[in-house]
Motif scaffolding. Structure first.
Motif, PDB file in Angstrom:
ATOM      1  N   ARG A 212      -1.513   8.803  11.445  1.00 18.32           N
ATOM      2  CA  ARG A 212      -2.467   7.684  11.498  1.00 18.32           C
ATOM      3  C   ARG A 212      -2.803   7.201  10.090  1.00 18.32           C
ATOM      4  NH1 ARG A 212      -4.313  10.658  16.016  1.00 18.32           N
ATOM      5  NH2 ARG A 212      -5.833  11.858  14.790  1.00 18.32           N
ATOM      6  N   LEU A 213      -2.987   8.153   9.167  1.00 20.07           N
ATOM      7  CA  LEU A 213      -3.257   7.785   7.777  1.00 20.07           C
ATOM      8  C   LEU A 213      -2.032   7.102   7.167  1.00 20.07           C
ATOM      9  CD1 LEU A 213      -4.841   7.891   5.095  1.00 20.07           C
ATOM     10  CD2 LEU A 213      -3.949  10.214   4.769  1.00 20.07           C
TER      11      LEU A 213
ATOM     12  N   GLU B   9      -3.115   0.545  -3.946  1.00 24.48           N
ATOM     13  CA  GLU B   9      -2.556  -0.778  -3.674  1.00 24.48           C
ATOM     14  C   GLU B   9      -1.766  -1.211  -4.896  1.00 24.48           C
ATOM     15  OE1 GLU B   9      -5.149  -3.746  -2.176  1.00 24.48           O
ATOM     16  OE2 GLU B   9      -5.976  -2.455  -0.601  1.00 24.48           O
TER      17      GLU B   9
ATOM     18  N   LYS C 184       0.850  -1.189   0.000  1.00 22.80           N
ATOM     19  CA  LYS C 184       0.000   0.000   0.000  1.00 22.80           C
ATOM     20  C   LYS C 184       0.887   1.240   0.000  1.00 22.80           C
ATOM     21  CE  LYS C 184      -3.868   0.516   2.039  1.00 22.80           C
ATOM     22  NZ  LYS C 184      -4.918   0.745   3.065  1.00 22.80           N
TER      23      LYS C 184
ATOM     24  N   SER D 277      -3.881   7.379  -2.281  1.00 23.50           N
ATOM     25  CA  SER D 277      -3.568   6.038  -1.791  1.00 23.50           C
ATOM     26  C   SER D 277      -3.819   5.024  -2.895  1.00 23.50           C
ATOM     27  CB  SER D 277      -4.455   5.713  -0.570  1.00 23.50           C
ATOM     28  OG  SER D 277      -4.290   4.372  -0.168  1.00 23.50           O
TER      29      SER D 277
ATOM     30  N   GLU E  28      -1.209   3.321   7.859  1.00 26.63           N
ATOM     31  CA  GLU E  28      -1.984   2.270   7.199  1.00 26.63           C
ATOM     32  C   GLU E  28      -1.331   1.810   5.902  1.00 26.63           C
ATOM     33  OE1 GLU E  28      -5.781   4.051   6.632  1.00 26.63           O
ATOM     34  OE2 GLU E  28      -6.225   4.217   8.784  1.00 26.63           O
ATOM     35  N   HIS E  29      -0.169   2.384   5.569  1.00 26.93           N
ATOM     36  CA  HIS E  29       0.503   2.105   4.305  1.00 26.93           C
ATOM     37  C   HIS E  29       1.902   1.545   4.544  1.00 26.93           C
ATOM     38  CE1 HIS E  29      -2.751   4.906   3.335  1.00 26.93           C
ATOM     39  NE2 HIS E  29      -2.686   4.439   2.097  1.00 26.93           N
TER      40      HIS E  29
END
Length: 253
Positions: free
Chosen positions: A48-49, A243, A7, A241, A52-53
């Motif tokens: 926090r964002l 994937e 990600k 963002s 997630e990656h």
């Protein structure tokens, strides 16, 4: 062929400042030179964002000047977001009052990290590259923040095309300050294996996105899906963002 899913996030964080409408550029101009405001709270939201990656490219991350309270924002985000590896490329400095940098956060250990100044009518732009995996087929991630002027962007994209032309597994992400179908972008598509995005995602201004000027471009050997924009706290840009499916061979060490 075996692959690994990663990600990725690209975010112009505006040094933790808040811009929610065009008038804020005038009424909140102090936030770009003073350490006041809720910048630490903004950074915590961005962390926090980012957390997630797996790999994050940052633009307009303050490397430690008066306006950030002498906090290296890339380092802070790495610590708060749970990234073991980070690097930054300071580009533009206004005395000790304000400074700006490209940044890279990663949960994977890079084999090599390099920074390159970009040409342009006004100095102070750069591209930061990191390679994951050994050999010519390793995954290369590049983070850039291009100029506002088309002529400067043309020379910058020519430089980046030369830098990435022999990298079959590459990603270029950042704030391009132009949509993907601008004539100067053809320099990149012709000189590398990077592909135009399947669809343009509007990221600017963040409060009413009307322009697709932030991009995550990948070579044809990589497959990306789920491209979406999301708030990077109250920056004037939305973050992107995606994937990414990467051949395992491109990450082999």
């Amino acid at each position: 062929m075996p692959s690994q899913r990663l990600k990725l996030l690209s975010a112009n964080i505006q040094a933790g400042s808040s811009t929610r409408r065009y008038s804020d550029y005038a009424t909140r101009s102090w936030s770009h030179v003073l350490p006041a405001g809720r910048k630490r709270d903004m950074l915590d939201t961005i962390a926090r964002l980012a957390g997630e990656h797996d790999i994050v490219g940052l633009q307009e991350s303050d490397p430690g000047s008066w306006r950030s309270g002498f906090t290296n924002q890339t380092h802070y985000l790495a610590e708060q977001g749970g990234f073991d590896y980070w690097s930054h490329q300071p580009n533009r400095r206004v005395g000790s009052v304000a400074s700006s940098a490209n940044g890279l956060l990663s949960k994977l250990e890079p084999v090599e990290v390099s920074d390159h100044p970009l040409p342009g009518r006004i100095s102070g732009r750069g591209v930061l590259t990191a390679r994951f995996g050994e050999g010519d087929s390793g995954l290369t991630i590049a983070v850039a923040h291009l100029s506002l002027g088309a002529q400067s962007r043309r020379s910058q994209l020519s430089f980046i095309a030369e830098l990435l032309h022999d990298h079959p597994n590459a990603v270029l992400m950042g704030d391009f300050n132009c949509p993907p179908d601008r004539p100067e972008m053809d320099i990149l598509y012709r000189g590398t294996n990077l592909q135009p995005p399947a669809c343009a995602v509007h990221t600017f201004p963040s409060w009413k996105p009307q322009r697709a000027i932030d991009h995550i471009l990948v070579t044809s050997s990589l497959r990306c899906e789920g491209m979406r924009a999301m708030p990077a706290a109250f920056s004037d840009h939305l973050a992107l963002s995606v994937e990414l499916e990467v051949p395992e061979a491109a990450l082999a060490r």
